[in-house]
Scaffold this motif. Sequence first.
Motif, PDB file in Angstrom:
ATOM      1  N   ARG A 158      -9.561   2.592  13.666  1.00  9.33           N
ATOM      2  CA  ARG A 158      -9.263   2.771  12.234  1.00  9.33           C
ATOM      3  C   ARG A 158      -9.345   1.419  11.514  1.00  9.33           C
ATOM      4  NH1 ARG A 158     -10.048   4.317   7.561  1.00  9.33           N
ATOM      5  NH2 ARG A 158      -8.337   4.057   6.106  1.00  9.33           N
ATOM      6  N   TYR A 159      -8.811   0.383  12.145  1.00  9.12           N
ATOM      7  CA  TYR A 159      -8.859  -0.944  11.523  1.00  9.12           C
ATOM      8  C   TYR A 159     -10.313  -1.359  11.283  1.00  9.12           C
ATOM      9  CZ  TYR A 159      -7.752  -5.715  10.287  1.00  9.12           C
ATOM     10  OH  TYR A 159      -7.645  -6.894   9.588  1.00  9.12           O
TER      11      TYR A 159
ATOM     12  N   LYS B  11     -15.875  -0.358   5.836  1.00 10.60           N
ATOM     13  CA  LYS B  11     -15.895   0.179   4.469  1.00 10.60           C
ATOM     14  C   LYS B  11     -15.869  -0.965   3.445  1.00 10.60           C
ATOM     15  CE  LYS B  11     -15.696   3.600   1.614  1.00 10.60           C
ATOM     16  NZ  LYS B  11     -16.588   4.733   1.579  1.00 10.60           N
TER      17      LYS B  11
ATOM     18  N   PRO C  41      -2.652  -1.490   7.484  1.00 14.21           N
ATOM     19  CA  PRO C  41      -3.831  -0.642   7.745  1.00 14.21           C
ATOM     20  C   PRO C  41      -3.538   0.860   7.715  1.00 14.21           C
ATOM     21  CG  PRO C  41      -3.750  -2.471   9.288  1.00 14.21           C
ATOM     22  CD  PRO C  41      -2.460  -2.515   8.512  1.00 14.21           C
TER      23      PRO C  41
ATOM     24  N   ILE D 211     -10.060   0.053  -2.010  1.00 13.95           N
ATOM     25  CA  ILE D 211     -11.321  -0.711  -1.919  1.00 13.95           C
ATOM     26  C   ILE D 211     -12.168  -0.478  -3.181  1.00 13.95           C
ATOM     27  CG2 ILE D 211     -13.395  -1.124  -0.525  1.00 13.95           C
ATOM     28  CD1 ILE D 211     -11.797   0.003   1.900  1.00 13.95           C
TER      29      ILE D 211
ATOM     30  N   PHE E 292      -3.878   1.767   3.995  1.00 16.62           N
ATOM     31  CA  PHE E 292      -4.928   1.107   3.199  1.00 16.62           C
ATOM     32  C   PHE E 292      -6.084   2.094   3.036  1.00 16.62           C
ATOM     33  CE2 PHE E 292      -8.177  -1.916   2.077  1.00 16.62           C
ATOM     34  CZ  PHE E 292      -7.500  -2.935   1.444  1.00 16.62           C
ATOM     35  N   ASP E 293      -6.075   2.853   1.929  1.00 20.81           N
ATOM     36  CA  ASP E 293      -7.116   3.881   1.809  1.00 20.81           C
ATOM     37  C   ASP E 293      -8.316   3.406   0.983  1.00 20.81           C
ATOM     38  OD1 ASP E 293      -6.589   4.310  -0.922  1.00 20.81           O
ATOM     39  OD2 ASP E 293      -5.008   5.749  -0.454  1.00 20.81           O
ATOM     40  N   ASP E 294      -9.365   4.209   1.000  1.00 20.89           N
ATOM     41  CA  ASP E 294     -10.631   3.827   0.334  1.00 20.89           C
ATOM     42  C   ASP E 294     -10.459   3.583  -1.158  1.00 20.89           C
ATOM     43  OD1 ASP E 294     -11.714   4.124   2.782  1.00 20.89           O
ATOM     44  OD2 ASP E 294     -12.920   5.899   2.326  1.00 20.89           O
TER      45      ASP E 294
ATOM     46  N   ASN F 191       0.822  -1.216   0.000  1.00 20.67           N
ATOM     47  CA  ASN F 191       0.000   0.000   0.000  1.00 20.67           C
ATOM     48  C   ASN F 191       0.857   1.267   0.000  1.00 20.67           C
ATOM     49  OD1 ASN F 191      -2.057  -1.589   2.507  1.00 20.67           O
ATOM     50  ND2 ASN F 191      -2.095  -1.855   0.300  1.00 20.67           N
TER      51      ASN F 191
ATOM     52  N   TYR G 293      -1.660   2.871  13.587  1.00 15.57           N
ATOM     53  CA  TYR G 293      -3.116   2.955  13.397  1.00 15.57           C
ATOM     54  C   TYR G 293      -3.758   2.524  14.705  1.00 15.57           C
ATOM     55  CZ  TYR G 293      -2.442  -2.061  12.659  1.00 15.57           C
ATOM     56  OH  TYR G 293      -2.062  -3.372  12.809  1.00 15.57           O
TER      57      TYR G 293
ATOM     58  N   GLU H 149     -12.859   0.535  11.046  1.00 17.85           N
ATOM     59  CA  GLU H 149     -13.463   1.442  10.047  1.00 17.85           C
ATOM     60  C   GLU H 149     -13.162   0.925   8.626  1.00 17.85           C
ATOM     61  OE1 GLU H 149     -12.847   5.754  11.022  1.00 17.85           O
ATOM     62  OE2 GLU H 149     -11.962   5.708   9.018  1.00 17.85           O
ATOM     63  N   ILE H 150     -11.929   0.488   8.408  1.00 21.42           N
ATOM     64  CA  ILE H 150     -11.577  -0.065   7.077  1.00 21.42           C
ATOM     65  C   ILE H 150     -12.437  -1.291   6.794  1.00 21.42           C
ATOM     66  CG2 ILE H 150      -9.757  -1.145   5.676  1.00 21.42           C
ATOM     67  CD1 ILE H 150      -7.691   0.414   7.388  1.00 21.42           C
TER      68      ILE H 150
END
Length: 437
Positions: free
Chosen positions: A281-282, A288, A237, A245, A240-242, A204, A277, A284-285
């Motif tokens: 945050r984890y 998502k 993490p 995904i 690892f951005d949106d 990433n 992180y 939240e990913i």
Amino acid sequence: MRKKFHIETFGCQMNKSDSELMVLSLSRSGFDKTDIEAEADIHIFNTCSVRQHAEDRVISRIENMRAGIKPESIIVITGCMAQNRKDKLTNGIADIIIGPYQGPKIGEILDNYFKDKTGNNFLSQSYNDFSPRIDFGLTDCKDDIAWHKWITITHGCENFCSYCIVPYVRGPLISFPSDTIIKYAGELAAKGITEVTLLGQNVNQYGMDSDIPFYRLLEKIAGIREFRKVGFLTSHPKDFDDNIIYVIRDNENISKAVHLPFQSGSNTILKQMNRQYTRERYLEIMEKIDKTLEEYSVSTDIIVGFPGETEEDFNATLDVVRKVRFDEAFTYAYSPREGTASYHFEEKLTREEKIERLNTLIDVHRSIVKEKLTARIGRHENMTVENVSKRSEEEVIGRTSLNHPVVISGGEEDIGKRLEIKIGGLRGATLLAERIN
Ligand code: SF4
């Protein structure tokens, strides 16, 4: 007469990939590979330093094999241990020691050695001089798996997780130029490769030192129509951005089996680990991913018993496992590694207490996996056949598109095929299926 080399690889996928690169380099310099140790003139050990045990194994392996090899043959140590233990290894254990960044030049180095015998020198890292594997082309490129290739996109890591030796032995992050990677991937496709995995310590982070971001590279590789599956390993993490995904969602051929190590569910321990992180945050990913991808599986890495881990911290890890419901987890009891920051952290737990926590974690995870696999019974899925089963010559094993292990009836002729299957049951943690095409 052409000299023969035997190569033995220890450790992670990165090392296996590096060994493949060394085989190419040696072949280009006129050396021949042999699988018979006794006939080799050069014995290469591509080593791992992640645990002390891994280093000890290499030393005892070398000591034990001496009696069975040609007396004039030489021993070459490459990889992380070559970097980490260079002083110890020059003491009569190896004839040549080559750091991780010199692997691509091993053919040239050995050629020079045999011309003027200037070995027994540690060849220190020179990042600027590093030739990425993609310069090597495909000549003589023989893999165990005919349809799949690993594509190394970065080298090194500068995250310095407090328990990890990698940044010290492999050096800072280098992203290989995207146009070279894309060109190489195109050549693989033209040669009939249908599945690729982009490889790096933290993919990433690709492009943060130059060029394009990871999600763009992933999108471009997925755009090569011949690839039926594109995966990537390993993610982090914190990076690892949106966009990653969304690219997974929008490209049918990108693997929906996501590997995202979380290591600990406790923010205190994550901080001690320098993971950068939080547990929130984890999660939240994960939320998502759950909202964006119609179907996916998720695997992870977890360490229990890190210095300072209380019962409450451990329960926070179990809580994340129950919330996310991982399909696969690589679980470890912490063991200190000399040369890392956490080596100096005070440990309060005994080995037995760590193992007890590990066993509790494994039990929780296993029951979740069983539930998840049972829920797949009756479904139609795709699988890639990887091998003939060790249990029966009339069965083949492989992975579904979500990376679940699966067995069907079949034989050697099925290896490499992509089949449509119907899941019929479960054997341990493996799906049982029948083909429908
Ligand atoms: S991201 Fe952390 S665990 Fe992974 S290689 Fe880098 S330092 Fe090690």
